[in-house]
Scaffold this motif. Structure first.
Motif, PDB file in Angstrom:
ATOM      1  N   SER A 135      48.600  45.169  45.624  1.00 16.80           N
ATOM      2  CA  SER A 135      48.113  43.830  45.299  1.00 16.80           C
ATOM      3  C   SER A 135      46.933  43.486  46.210  1.00 16.80           C
ATOM      4  O   SER A 135      47.057  43.495  47.437  1.00 16.80           O
ATOM      5  CB  SER A 135      49.235  42.809  45.480  1.00 16.80           C
ATOM      6  OG  SER A 135      48.773  41.508  45.183  1.00 16.80           O
ATOM      7  N   LEU A 136      45.782  43.193  45.603  1.00 14.69           N
ATOM      8  CA  LEU A 136      44.555  42.950  46.363  1.00 14.69           C
ATOM      9  C   LEU A 136      43.965  41.592  45.996  1.00 14.69           C
ATOM     10  O   LEU A 136      43.869  41.247  44.814  1.00 14.69           O
ATOM     11  CB  LEU A 136      43.508  44.034  46.065  1.00 14.69           C
ATOM     12  CG  LEU A 136      43.923  45.500  46.211  1.00 14.69           C
ATOM     13  CD1 LEU A 136      42.787  46.402  45.762  1.00 14.69           C
ATOM     14  CD2 LEU A 136      44.325  45.807  47.642  1.00 14.69           C
ATOM     15  N   ARG A 137      43.554  40.856  46.999  1.00 12.87           N
ATOM     16  CA  ARG A 137      42.790  39.635  46.752  1.00 12.87           C
ATOM     17  C   ARG A 137      41.325  40.023  46.615  1.00 12.87           C
ATOM     18  O   ARG A 137      40.783  40.759  47.448  1.00 12.87           O
ATOM     19  CB  ARG A 137      42.961  38.651  47.907  1.00 12.87           C
ATOM     20  CG  ARG A 137      42.205  37.335  47.697  1.00 12.87           C
ATOM     21  CD  ARG A 137      42.339  36.429  48.908  1.00 12.87           C
ATOM     22  NE  ARG A 137      41.581  35.191  48.730  1.00 12.87           N
ATOM     23  CZ  ARG A 137      41.413  34.278  49.679  1.00 12.87           C
ATOM     24  NH1 ARG A 137      41.967  34.464  50.884  1.00 12.87           N
ATOM     25  NH2 ARG A 137      40.702  33.186  49.444  1.00 12.87           N
ATOM     26  N   ILE A 138      40.691  39.552  45.549  1.00 14.10           N
ATOM     27  CA  ILE A 138      39.287  39.897  45.325  1.00 14.10           C
ATOM     28  C   ILE A 138      38.479  38.622  45.111  1.00 14.10           C
ATOM     29  O   ILE A 138      38.900  37.715  44.387  1.00 14.10           O
ATOM     30  CB  ILE A 138      39.127  40.875  44.140  1.00 14.10           C
ATOM     31  CG1 ILE A 138      37.670  41.337  44.007  1.00 14.10           C
ATOM     32  CG2 ILE A 138      39.645  40.287  42.834  1.00 14.10           C
ATOM     33  CD1 ILE A 138      37.493  42.546  43.106  1.00 14.10           C
ATOM     34  N   VAL A 139      37.336  38.558  45.783  1.00  9.33           N
ATOM     35  CA  VAL A 139      36.473  37.377  45.755  1.00  9.33           C
ATOM     36  C   VAL A 139      35.065  37.802  45.355  1.00  9.33           C
ATOM     37  O   VAL A 139      34.550  38.812  45.841  1.00  9.33           O
ATOM     38  CB  VAL A 139      36.438  36.689  47.140  1.00  9.33           C
ATOM     39  CG1 VAL A 139      35.371  35.602  47.185  1.00  9.33           C
ATOM     40  CG2 VAL A 139      37.803  36.116  47.488  1.00  9.33           C
ATOM     41  N   PHE A 140      34.464  37.035  44.452  1.00  9.52           N
ATOM     42  CA  PHE A 140      33.043  37.182  44.147  1.00  9.52           C
ATOM     43  C   PHE A 140      32.359  35.893  44.586  1.00  9.52           C
ATOM     44  O   PHE A 140      32.616  34.815  44.030  1.00  9.52           O
ATOM     45  CB  PHE A 140      32.816  37.429  42.657  1.00  9.52           C
ATOM     46  CG  PHE A 140      33.206  38.810  42.212  1.00  9.52           C
ATOM     47  CD1 PHE A 140      32.284  39.845  42.212  1.00  9.52           C
ATOM     48  CD2 PHE A 140      34.505  39.082  41.808  1.00  9.52           C
ATOM     49  CE1 PHE A 140      32.645  41.122  41.815  1.00  9.52           C
ATOM     50  CE2 PHE A 140      34.882  40.349  41.409  1.00  9.52           C
ATOM     51  CZ  PHE A 140      33.951  41.375  41.412  1.00  9.52           C
TER      52      PHE A 140
END
Length: 401
Positions: A135-140
């Protein structure tokens, strides 16, 4: 004599210093149980009179970011900075590394010098990066289009977040992640994560494979032309395509003849292949269709000059009853054409409304043959008024000189 020896000694020291500076070692962080990820920024809109208030789609991608007490981003486990709009063609190898003076990165990993995926089932996956699985938090985050790394920007320039969500990646699985505009009217954005399966399929070396997606935003094809990219090179794709389209393939004998009226391979003139339905939320892999690598009667089994043309028609239309003139770009989404030949940067000499992409067949020096033609696995993706191609290939024998 003594002075001469001193000069030689100084010269040798200078050469050594240059070698040390020029040969900087890249230290990679080992990732246990990695997943393999490739990311595309499909936000391809431009500033027009009707969309002048839209932000420039230029980002920093951060996976598992770290924050300080004020909520400001201070780092991340994976950083994909200077993340620009994707190129029309994504080749089967990381062609951007060492070939560009610009920081702009049309995909991730792209120009980033990171650990890449290994070969899987013979396929070259060096355009996929190794990232942590799970599970990865990803931000743009939006960023200004300058040369300052994201983490060195002023605080107020690091707080404009477009996407902040969680994705789940399986260990040793291959993923393509798309940043998309979901709705053209409301300007809703989102991600589409696709777990690829080409490396698990029993694919033949003598067939060329391709699958199709229409990931366009809801409402794009119906929108006014003033809101769309007016780039003439998009031709019949400029206005978008309808929700459901049938796809037909024509194979041409010789890419040395730049005409869609040139001789075609018998049995491959407007041959129905599949259909594509607009969907920018499903992660399902579209089925691959194929055509023979050696379909042309002119091939010698080593090299072929065959090229491909794909016609997208609304149901009920095909090449035999098409009422639209071959030079018409504004087809109201009922017909669009893409020609795949040479490097995709040529124009046909015949009157045609097709946009251009590279040939799906790879011709390279391999073994004693220069060139030798190889089959590939391809994906064609329509996003609003553009069509993109991603090509994957197996490793081939190095050249013998």
């Amino acid at each position: 004599m003594k002075n001469q020896r001193i000069k030689i000694y100084i010269a040798l020291l200078s050469i050594c210093a240059l070698c040390i500076i020029g040969c900087t070692k890249v230290e990679y962080t080992e990732i246990k149980e990695p997943a393999y990820l490739r990311v595309f920024n499909n936000l391809n809109y431009v500033q027009t009179l009707g969309s002048k208030d839209d932000k420039v789609p230029y980002f920093c991608m951060l996976i598992n970011p770290t924050m300080d007490a004020t909520g400001e981003i201070t780092g991340a486990e994976v950083i994909g900075d200077f993340f620009d709009k994707r190129d029309a063609y994504a080749p089967p190898y990381p062609s951007h590394i060492g070939n560009s003076t610009s920081l702009d990165n049309p995909e991730y990993p792209g120009k980033r010098n990171v650990l890449v995926a290994p070969m899987l089932n013979g396929f070259d996956l060096s355009s996929w990066a190794q990232v942590p699985s799970g599970s990865l938090r990803i931000v743009f985050a939006y960023r200004p289009k300058n040369t300052v790394p994201f983490l060195q920007l002023e605080s107020h320039l690091k707080k404009d977040i477009l996407i902040d969500t969680v994705i789940n990646l399986g260990s040793k699985e291959v993923y393509t992640l798309h940043l998309l505009q979901k709705d053209f009217v409301t300007k809703e954005h989102g991600l589409l994560l696709r777990e690829e399966n080409f490396h698990k399929l029993p694919l033949s070396d003598s067939l060329v494979y391709v699958n199709f997606y229409n990931m366009s935003a809801k409402g794009f094809v119906e929108a006014d032309a003033s809101l769309k990219d007016g780039d003439y090179r998009l031709r019949s794709f400029m206005g978008g395509i309808k929700e459901e389209m049938n796809i037909f393939l024509s194979l041409y004998e010789d890419q040395g003849v730049l005409s869609h009226m040139a001789p075609t391979v018998p049995g491959y003139k407007g041959k129905y292949m599949t259909r594509v339905v607009r969907n920018n939320s499903s992660s399902a892999v579209a089925p691959y269709v194929s055509f023979p690598l050696w379909a042309s009667s002119k091939t010698n089994g080593i090299q072929t000059t065959m090229w491909q043309r794909f016609d997208f028609f609304v149901p009920g239309m095909d090449i035999t009853n098409n009422p639209i003139h071959s030079t018409t770009s504004n087809t109201e989404g009922n017909w669009a054409v893409v020609n795949c030949l040479l490097n995709g940067k040529v124009n046909l000499t015949s009157p045609d409304n097709g946009t251009m992409l590279p040939n799906m067949l790879v011709n390279v020096h391999s073994g004693i043959h220069n060139p030798r033609t190889f089959a590939t696995v391809n994906t064609l993706e329509v996003v609003n008024g553009r069509i993109y191609m991603t090509t994957i290939q197996r490793k081939f024998a190095p050249p013998i000189y």
